[in-house]
Design an enzyme around this catalytic site. Structure first.
Site, mmCIF file in Angstrom:
data_model
loop_
_atom_site.group_PDB
_atom_site.id
_atom_site.type_symbol
_atom_site.label_atom_id
_atom_site.label_comp_id
_atom_site.label_asym_id
_atom_site.label_seq_id
_atom_site.Cartn_x
_atom_site.Cartn_y
_atom_site.Cartn_z
ATOM 1 C CB CYS A 83 -19.084 123.035 68.995
ATOM 2 S SG CYS A 83 -18.113 121.535 69.726
ATOM 3 C CD GLU A 84 -12.713 126.772 68.214
ATOM 4 O OE1 GLU A 84 -12.596 127.386 67.039
ATOM 5 O OE2 GLU A 84 -12.296 127.280 69.158
ATOM 6 C CG HIS A 85 -14.158 123.182 72.230
ATOM 7 N ND1 HIS A 85 -14.949 123.605 73.157
ATOM 8 C CD2 HIS A 85 -12.970 123.818 71.911
ATOM 9 C CE1 HIS A 85 -14.221 124.883 73.379
ATOM 10 N NE2 HIS A 85 -12.980 124.738 72.647
ATOM 11 C CG HIS A 86 -16.747 118.319 71.414
ATOM 12 N ND1 HIS A 86 -17.276 119.247 71.994
ATOM 13 C CD2 HIS A 86 -16.197 117.401 72.229
ATOM 14 C CE1 HIS A 86 -16.653 119.248 73.418
ATOM 15 N NE2 HIS A 86 -16.288 118.008 73.684
ATOM 16 C CD GLN A 113 -24.553 129.693 71.613
ATOM 17 O OE1 GLN A 113 -24.600 128.671 71.905
ATOM 18 N NE2 GLN A 113 -25.231 130.795 72.191
ATOM 19 C CG HIS A 165 -23.705 123.856 72.239
ATOM 20 N ND1 HIS A 165 -22.463 124.467 71.708
ATOM 21 C CD2 HIS A 165 -24.466 125.075 72.402
ATOM 22 C CE1 HIS A 165 -22.465 125.800 71.508
ATOM 23 N NE2 HIS A 165 -23.621 126.170 72.056
ATOM 24 C CB CYS A 174 -20.548 118.947 71.803
ATOM 25 S SG CYS A 174 -20.472 120.475 72.526
#
Ligand SMILES: [Zn+2]
Length: 191
Positions: free
Chosen positions: A79-82, A120, A148, A150
């Site tokens: 995931c690009e956020h975490h 996703q 996920h 995260c």
């Protein structure tokens, strides 16, 4: 194509270890920066793959217009956020118009996009769009079911929930019966 400087990444990982209060020179961590750099190189190798080559090796001419379904393609992404993994399964349905994908090659195509920093939703759309474009299909439907880390590890929201995303193009978008057929074949009632 972008080359990875794994030595530099390893140096940065070492710095992170120090900032976390660790001793990067203790035995167990000595090779960690190098290992992490190699792991990230692998987990993001989609950035450095040539999409056209992957697609060209995957296509076959076949005069059929029956729905093709490929279920349960394993998906591992970050995931690009975490920068934490999300993982699950991808189901693909398409209606060809003269060209089809080799079944095992679809998994490689999924990987080109999954092995990057992702959302996703975007991953789902990119897969459906590239299939649509590369074989000029009559329609494409892609569904991804994933969990996920995260969310699970950080204890937020529904820890055991699976996120389901779908993207439908062409006849799958325009025709309810076609969409329903896809959903029933991949074992889902509705989305
Ligand atoms: Zn995340």
């Amino acid at each position: 194509m972008m080359e990875l400087n794994t030595e530099k990444i390893a140096g940065l990982v070492r710095q992170i270890l120090v900032e976390l209060g660790e001793d990067p020179d203790r035995e167990g961590l000595l090779k960690t920066p190098e290992r992490v750099a190699k792991a990230y190189a692998f987990l993001t190798h989609g950035y450095r793959q040539d999409l056209d080559t992957v697609i060209n090796q995957a296509l076959f001419t076949q005069a059929t217009s029956s729905m093709v379904i490929v279920k349960d393609i394993e998906v591992y992404s970050l995931c690009e956020h975490h920068l934490l993994p999300f993982f699950g399964r991808c189901h693909i349905g398409y209606i060809p118009d003269g060209k089809v994908f080799g079944v095992s090659k679809l998994a490689r195509l999924v990987d080109v996009y999954a092995r990057r920093l992702q959302l996703q939703e975007r991953l789902t759309e990119q897969i459906s769009q590239v299939i649509m474009d590369s074989i000029d299909a009559k329609g494409v439907a892609v569904m991804i079911e994933a969990r996920h880390l995260c969310m699970m590890m950080r204890g937020v929201e529904k820890q055991n929930s699976t996120m389901v995303t779908s993207s439908v193009l062409g006849v799958f978008r325009d025709n309810v019966a076609t969409r329903e057929e896809f959903l029933s074949l991949v074992g889902r009632r509705t989305v």
